[in-house]
Design an enzyme around this catalytic site. Structure first.
Site, PDB file in Angstrom:
ATOM      1  N   GLY A   1       0.958  -1.267  -0.079  1.00 57.27           N
ATOM      2  CA  GLY A   1       0.059   0.076  -0.031  1.00 57.27           C
ATOM      3  C   GLY A   1       0.837   1.252   0.013  1.00 57.27           C
ATOM      4  N   GLN A   2       0.318   2.391   0.056  1.00 58.64           N
ATOM      5  CA  GLN A   2       1.010   3.781  -0.008  1.00 58.64           C
ATOM      6  C   GLN A   2       1.783   3.802   1.247  1.00 58.64           C
ATOM      7  OE1 GLN A   2      -1.161   7.235  -1.412  1.00 58.64           O
ATOM      8  NE2 GLN A   2      -2.899   6.374  -0.433  1.00 58.64           N
TER       9      GLN A   2
ATOM     10  N   THR B   1      -9.337  -0.174   2.865  1.00 59.47           N
ATOM     11  CA  THR B   1      -9.331   1.339   2.680  1.00 59.47           C
ATOM     12  C   THR B   1     -10.240   1.915   1.657  1.00 59.47           C
ATOM     13  OG1 THR B   1      -7.497   1.280   1.168  1.00 59.47           O
ATOM     14  CG2 THR B   1      -6.806   1.671   3.403  1.00 59.47           C
TER      15      THR B   1
ATOM     16  N   LYS C   1     -12.475   0.956  11.669  1.00 53.44           N
ATOM     17  CA  LYS C   1     -11.001   1.658  12.069  1.00 53.44           C
ATOM     18  C   LYS C   1     -10.946   1.807  13.611  1.00 53.44           C
ATOM     19  CE  LYS C   1      -7.746   2.262   9.930  1.00 53.44           C
ATOM     20  NZ  LYS C   1      -6.586   1.691   9.558  1.00 53.44           N
TER      21      LYS C   1
ATOM     22  N   TRP D   1      -5.975  11.785   4.619  1.00 59.09           N
ATOM     23  CA  TRP D   1      -5.860  12.678   3.171  1.00 59.09           C
ATOM     24  C   TRP D   1      -4.620  12.046   2.519  1.00 59.09           C
ATOM     25  CZ3 TRP D   1      -8.175  17.964   2.031  1.00 59.09           C
ATOM     26  CH2 TRP D   1      -9.522  17.974   2.232  1.00 59.09           C
TER      27      TRP D   1
ATOM     28  N   TYR E   1     -16.277   1.984   7.276  1.00 55.38           N
ATOM     29  CA  TYR E   1     -14.846   1.926   7.335  1.00 55.38           C
ATOM     30  C   TYR E   1     -14.561   2.742   8.431  1.00 55.38           C
ATOM     31  CZ  TYR E   1     -10.309   3.867   6.042  1.00 55.38           C
ATOM     32  OH  TYR E   1      -9.123   4.403   6.389  1.00 55.38           O
TER      33      TYR E   1
ATOM     34  N   ASP F   1      -2.440 -12.653   6.049  1.00 58.03           N
ATOM     35  CA  ASP F   1      -3.999 -12.029   5.963  1.00 58.03           C
ATOM     36  C   ASP F   1      -4.570 -11.541   7.353  1.00 58.03           C
ATOM     37  OD1 ASP F   1      -6.573 -11.263   5.217  1.00 58.03           O
ATOM     38  OD2 ASP F   1      -6.873 -13.188   4.075  1.00 58.03           O
ATOM     39  N   LEU F   2      -4.589 -10.205   7.259  1.00 60.02           N
ATOM     40  CA  LEU F   2      -5.174  -9.765   8.714  1.00 60.02           C
ATOM     41  C   LEU F   2      -6.629 -10.281   9.021  1.00 60.02           C
ATOM     42  CD1 LEU F   2      -4.506  -5.855   7.866  1.00 60.02           C
ATOM     43  CD2 LEU F   2      -3.367  -7.364   9.916  1.00 60.02           C
TER      44      LEU F   2
ATOM     45  N   THR G   1      -7.096   6.451  10.958  1.00 61.13           N
ATOM     46  CA  THR G   1      -7.880   7.579  10.277  1.00 61.13           C
ATOM     47  C   THR G   1      -8.601   8.687  10.994  1.00 61.13           C
ATOM     48  OG1 THR G   1      -9.193   7.726   8.496  1.00 61.13           O
ATOM     49  CG2 THR G   1      -9.457   5.853   9.957  1.00 61.13           C
TER      50      THR G   1
END
Ligand SMILES: NC(=O)c1ccc[n+]([C@@H]2O[C@H](COP(=O)([O-])OP(=O)(O)OC[C@H]3O[C@@H](n4cnc5c(N)ncnc54)[C@H](OP(=O)(O)O)[C@@H]3O)[C@@H](O)[C@H]2O)c1
Length: 304
Positions: A16-17, A67, A134, A155, A130, A41-42, A106
Site C-alpha cells: 500500500g501507499q 481502505t 477503524k 488524506w 470504514y 492476511d489480517l 484515520t
C-alpha cells in the site's frame, strides 16, 4: 538483530501507499520485512500469529487495512475483518511476546462536525462502515497491547496506488475541465512523511518508558480538495503539462455512498511535542510527490 546489524520490523500492508513508503525509507537502524497479503492476511488470525511469532521483531507496524471507503458499505464483513479483527489479532499476538505495535488509523473515526482540528481525546463518532471498523481496530489495539502507538492520519497521497494526487494528474491529462469539491477541509499527508513519523516513533522504542497512546500525524496547514487539486495543476503547468480548467463544487454536487467528514483536520501538537518531529507544510510534500510522478512519467515516455 539481523546479520546486517539492523533490527527487524514486521510490516503489514507493504504493497500500500504507507507500506511502500516504509519499504523505500525504513526507520533508521531498522529493516522492514513485509509479507504479502497472501502470506499474512489480517482476516486470518492464525496467519497473523504465525508471522508475529516467526522472529524476535523489534516492532510490528500495521499499515494494512481495507481502505475502499465506499465499497466498505457493501462489504462490511471484509472491512471489519481487516480493520478491526486483524488489528485485534496483531495486538494479542504482539502483546504475548511483549512487542510494541504501531497501528495506522484515520480521521474517519470522527464525524467531521467539529469546527477546529481534532485532538486525540476528542470523542470518536464514525459515520461509515470504514470509520467504524477503524475505530474498533483502535479500541482493540489499545485494549490488548499496552505497548501501542496509534497514529491517526488523513488524506494520504504518494507516488503509488490509489490517491487523489494521482487521480488528478490522470484526469487532468484526459479532460479540458474538472470539478472538485471545495467544502471539505483537511490536511493532505504524504505517505513519505508518515514513514518518517513511524521512524520517529521507532527511534523511541528503546526508551525506558517509550511513549504510547493515540497520536495525530498529518501534513502541516490545511486546505480543501479543490486547494490540493489547484496545487497539483500549478506544478504540472510549471512542468509544461496540459492542465484542465478547475471549478469548485459543493459535496452535495458530488454524491458518494459515504458522506465524507466536512472537517478532517487533525491537531498534531501531541505528536510533535512527544516525538520532536513537526509535519512539513502539505504544499511542500505535494510538490515533492507531483515532481516524482511527473519525472517518472517522463522517464517512461523516453523509454517508450
Ligand atoms: N488512504 C488514505 O487517504 C488514508 C487516510 C487516513 C488513514 N489511512 C490509513 O493509513 C493506512 C495505510 O493506508 P494506505 O493508503 O497506505 O492503504 P492502501 O494503499 O489502500 O493499502 C492497503 C494495504 O493493506 C493491504 N491489505 C488490505 N486488506 C488486507 C488484509 N486482509 N490482510 C493483509 N493486508 C491487507 C493491501 O494489500 P493488497 O495490496 O494485497 O490489497 C495494501 O497493502 C491504513 O490504516 C488506512 O486506514 C489512509
Amino acid at each position: 538483530m539481523t546479520g546486517s546489524g539492523l533490527r527487524a520490523i514486521l510490516l503489514t500492508g507493504g504493497s500500500g501507499q504507507v507500506g511502500r513508503a516504509l519499504r523505500e525509507a525504513p526507520p533508521p537502524g531498522f529493516e522492514v520485512v513485509a509479507p504479502s497479503r497472501a502470506e499474512l492476511d489480517l482476516a486470518d488470525a492464525a496467519s497473523v500469529a504465525r508471522w508475529v511469532n516467526a522472529r524476535p521483531w523489534a516492532a510490528i507496524v500495521n499499515a494494512g487495512a481495507w481502505t475502499a471507503v465506499d465499497a466498505a458499505e457493501a462489504h462490511a464483513a471484509e472491512a471489519w475483518a481487516a480493520n478491526a479483527r486483524g488489528p485485534a489479532a496483531l495486538a494479542r499476538a504482539s502483546a504475548e511476546r511483549g512487542l510494541p505495535l504501531i497501528h495506522i488509523s484515520t480521521d474517519y473515526v470522527f464525524d467531521g462536525g467539529l469546527d477546529r482540528p481534532y485532538r486525540e481525546d476528542d470523542p470518536v463518532g464514525p459515520v461509515s462502515v470504514y470509520g467504524a471498523s477503524k475505530a474498533a481496530g483502535e479500541i482493540a489495539v489499545a485494549a490488548l497491547n499496552p505497548r501501542h502507538v496509534i497514529l491517526r492520519t488523513a488524506w494520504v497521497f504518494s507516488p503509488w496506488g490509489n490517491n487523489f494526487v494521482r487521480t488528478m494528474l490522470r484526469l487532468g491529462a484526459e479532460r479540458e475541465t474538472l470539478s472538485v469539491v471545495d467544502d471539505q477541509v483537511g490536511c493532505p499527508t504524504s505517505a513519505l512523511d508518515i514513514a518518517a513519523a513511524v521512524g520517529a516513533v521507532c527511534a523511541r522504542l528503546g526508551d525506558p518508558v517509550a511513549p504510547s497512546g493515540v497520536f495525530h500525524f498529518a501534513g502541516g496547514g490545511e486546505t480543501t480538495w479543490f486547494g490540493l487539486a489547484s496545487r497539483v495543476f500549478e506544478r504540472a503547468a510549471a512542468a509544461g503539462l496540459k492542465v484542465p480548467a478547475l471549478s469548485a463544487i459543493a459535496s452535495s454536487d458530488w454524491p458518494t455512498p459515504v458522506r465524507r467528514p466536512a472537517n478532517s483536520r487533525l491537531d498534531t501538537t501531541r505528536f510533535t511535542r512527544t516525538f520532536d518531529l513537526a509535519p512539513r507544510p502539505w504544499t511542500e510534500a505535494a510538490d515533492e510527490v507531483v515532481g516524482r510522478l511527473i519525472a517518472a512519467a517522463q522517464e517512461e515516455g523516453n523509454r517508450a
